[in-house]
Design a protein around this motif. Structure first.
Motif, PDB file in Angstrom:
ATOM      1  N   HIS A 278       0.755  -1.269   0.045  1.00 19.81           N
ATOM      2  CA  HIS A 278       0.050   0.087  -0.101  1.00 19.81           C
ATOM      3  C   HIS A 278       0.861   1.471   0.059  1.00 19.81           C
ATOM      4  O   HIS A 278       1.630   1.344   0.697  1.00 19.81           O
TER       5      HIS A 278
ATOM      6  N   HIS B  36       0.874   4.527   1.020  1.00 17.97           N
ATOM      7  CA  HIS B  36       0.300   5.287   2.178  1.00 17.97           C
ATOM      8  C   HIS B  36       0.104   6.813   1.549  1.00 17.97           C
ATOM      9  O   HIS B  36       1.242   7.322   1.910  1.00 17.97           O
ATOM     10  N   GLY B  37      -0.877   7.155   1.450  1.00 19.83           N
ATOM     11  CA  GLY B  37      -1.279   8.640   1.413  1.00 19.83           C
ATOM     12  C   GLY B  37      -1.508   9.008   0.013  1.00 19.83           C
ATOM     13  O   GLY B  37      -1.715  10.384  -0.516  1.00 19.83           O
TER      14      GLY B  37
ATOM     15  N   HIS C  55      -6.923   6.607   9.697  1.00 23.87           N
ATOM     16  CA  HIS C  55      -6.528   6.836   8.524  1.00 23.87           C
ATOM     17  C   HIS C  55      -7.491   6.788   7.279  1.00 23.87           C
ATOM     18  O   HIS C  55      -8.098   5.463   7.250  1.00 23.87           O
TER      19      HIS C  55
ATOM     20  N   HIS D 222      -7.659   6.020   3.140  1.00 22.20           N
ATOM     21  CA  HIS D 222      -7.141   5.651   1.901  1.00 22.20           C
ATOM     22  C   HIS D 222      -7.661   6.590   0.631  1.00 22.20           C
ATOM     23  O   HIS D 222      -8.651   7.067   0.927  1.00 22.20           O
TER      24      HIS D 222
HETATM   25 CU    CU Z   1      -2.942   4.364   3.593  1.00 18.83          CU
END
Ligand code: CU
Ligand code: C2O
Ligand code: CU
Length: 495
Positions: free
Chosen positions: A97, A99-100, A411, A413
């Motif tokens: 993944h 992230h961000g 968080h 996605h």
């Molecule tokens: Cu993420």
């Protein structure tokens, strides 16, 4: 290729990748495999880690961190197209993944996309994010905590023209600091969760590891640095501050640069959150030292936290993270630029649900962390988890508090959001400015965020980034789709 209907109205947020290059600018292979590392005197430590290799493009775009279990640091530019072949060579299913990053669902590393050991997964996407400090890590359901703990993670740094024009400290003066806590047995083996209590509260290690190795001393010149700090711990919260009481000068956060430098004495940094710091050693003499510490705070994990917590670095205690020693006096720049980046503010008035924000209650039900009473299911999407492409929405995370409450670093996605409210908590300083993708929600707190769903339809995740909570199922899908009957109804009510 990208459907730009909704994105056309998006102003400066995501670039309108008007026809991605037909050839990737960067092609790389990222292999996850077992390895052994000399972390301490004596026995080698077994880890699982990523190794990278540039197949096509500029080999400087992937840089290994010396002596580190972390994967290579990616350095890419906004607008570049990257193709990355993930080779899973660990004896467990996995998927990466980013992230961000704002990428299509098939590039987002959803657990339904995991590949078994021995197989590959190919990513191909265009960098749409603002310049900033992003990262990558595995995302197989139920195994993320274990794989990240074992060493699988790395930084993904994005630059853009606006950032480059600022001339921030670069090269060796642009210093990443990835903070992770780990416990080692007497024979140097990594020790992870030992009992259900540690899983429920989140695992806390005995010592802070910086950049995937044991040493925490950095030799610096008497000048300014850009420190890119990522809290990549499984569950540990940090309250960052300098040992000599000087202020933190914060340039950026999860989703890139702020509009102007934020000056505060300390700041909470939950798992997955990032801070870009301006660090100035110019007033220090040769040999002088200063440290980044975690300052004391109430971790708010109640009696259960106490029981589960056998760490030699108890949650909320004070300890040193990184020590800087000046080796060379220099007279450099001592002030960050007056103005950093342009920062669009999302307008709550534009939110389709401004009068009736979605609420997500974060609760422990008999040792089980839940979101609105639910846990993860690979394909399930509840009616209150469906959003419409092109809309702006307000979501609220509510940590109910009480005896059983714990902090939950939430968080989302696929996008960056903005924090527009925080109520009812213990009142520490949180980084609620700029673009974020992860936000700490302390016991008793309600945190309100605003976001826009652009470009990509499909299935994404939102979850607690306490990786033990995530693996226990404190994670859910949300679905971005075109106008549906339900959405028509919502629009009619609110608009
Ligand atoms: Cu993420
Ligand atoms: Cu950094 Cu879904 O994760
Ligand atoms: Cu949690």
């Amino acid at each position: 290729m990208a459907a730009l209907g909704a994105a056309a109205a998006s102003g400066t947020f995501w670039p309108q990748s008007s026809g991605a290059a037909s050839q990737p600018d960067l092609e790389a292979v990222l292999t996850a495999a077992p390895d052994k590392m000399p972390l301490f005197p004596g026995q080698l430590t077994g880890v699982w880690r990523y190794k990278g290799e540039v197949v096509k493009g500029d080999s400087a775009q992937l840089r290994d961190m010396p002596d580190s279990w972390l994967g290579p640091v990616f350095r890419v530019r906004r607008g570049q197209r990257v193709r990355i072949r993930f080779k899973n060579r660990i004896p467990q299913e996995s998927i990466i993944h980013w992230h961000g990053l704002h990428v299509p669902p098939e590039d987002d590393g959803h657990p339904r996309l995991t590949v078994p050991g021995g197989e590959d997964y190919v990513y191909d996407f265009t960098i749409a994010n603002r310049a900033g400090t992003y990262w990558y890590h595995p995302h197989p359901h139920g195994l993320t905590g274990n794989q990240v703990y074992g060493g699988m993670a790395g930084l993904f740094l994005i630059s853009d023209q606006e950032e480059q024009a600022l001339d921030l400290p670069a090269g060796e003066y642009d210093l990443p600091l990835v903070i992770q806590d780990r416990t080692f047995a007497a024979d140097n083996r990594l020790v992870y969760v030992q009992n259900p209590m540690q899983r429920m509260t989140g695992f806390l290690g005995d010592r802070a590891m910086i950049n995937g190795r044991a040493g925490n001393e950095y030799f610096v010149k008497g000048r300014s640095y850009r420190l890119r700090i990522l809290n990549a711990s499984n569950s540990r919260l940090l309250r960052l501050g300098w040992s000599d009481g000087r202020n933190l000068q914060i340039l950026g956060t999860d989703g890139g640069l702020l509009d102007k430098t934020l000056v505060v004495p300390d700041i909470m940094l939950g798992p997955a959150e990032r801070i870009d710091l301006w660090a100035d050693f110019a007033d220090m003499q040769k040999g002088a030292k200063v440290s980044l510490q975690s300052l004391p705070f109430n971790p708010g994990s109640g009696p259960m936290g106490m029981m589960g917590n056998t760490s030699r670095l108890p949650a909320g205690s004070q300890y040193e993270l990184v020590r800087f020693q000046v080796t060379e006096e220099e007279k450099g720049e001592t002030k960050p630029p007056e103005r950093l980046a342009s920062l669009e503010r999302l307008d709550p008035e534009q939110a389709v649900n401004r009068d009736n924000p979605r609420r997500f209650f974060l609760e422990m039900n008999h040792m089980q962390p839940t979101i609105n009473g639910r846990t993860f299911n690979m394909s399930e999407v509840a009616p209150d988890e469906m959003v419409r492409l092109g809309t702006t929405e307000i979501w609220e995370f509510v940590n109910s508090g009480g005896m059983m409450a714990m902090p939950h670093p939430m968080h989302i996605h696929g996008l960056s959001f903005q924090v527009i409210g925080r109520f009812g908590g213990p009142g520490y300083r949180f980084l609620d400015k700029g673009w974020k993708d992860s936000v700490l929600v302390m016991p008793g707190e309600r945190v309100v965020v605003i976001m826009r769903f652009l470009d990509h339809k499909g299935l994404y995740l939102y979850h607690c980034h306490n990786l033990e909570h995530e693996d226990l199922g404190m994670m859910r899908n949300y679905l971005v789709s075109s106008l549906s009957l339900r959405d028509k109804r919502t629009t009619a009510q609110t608009g």
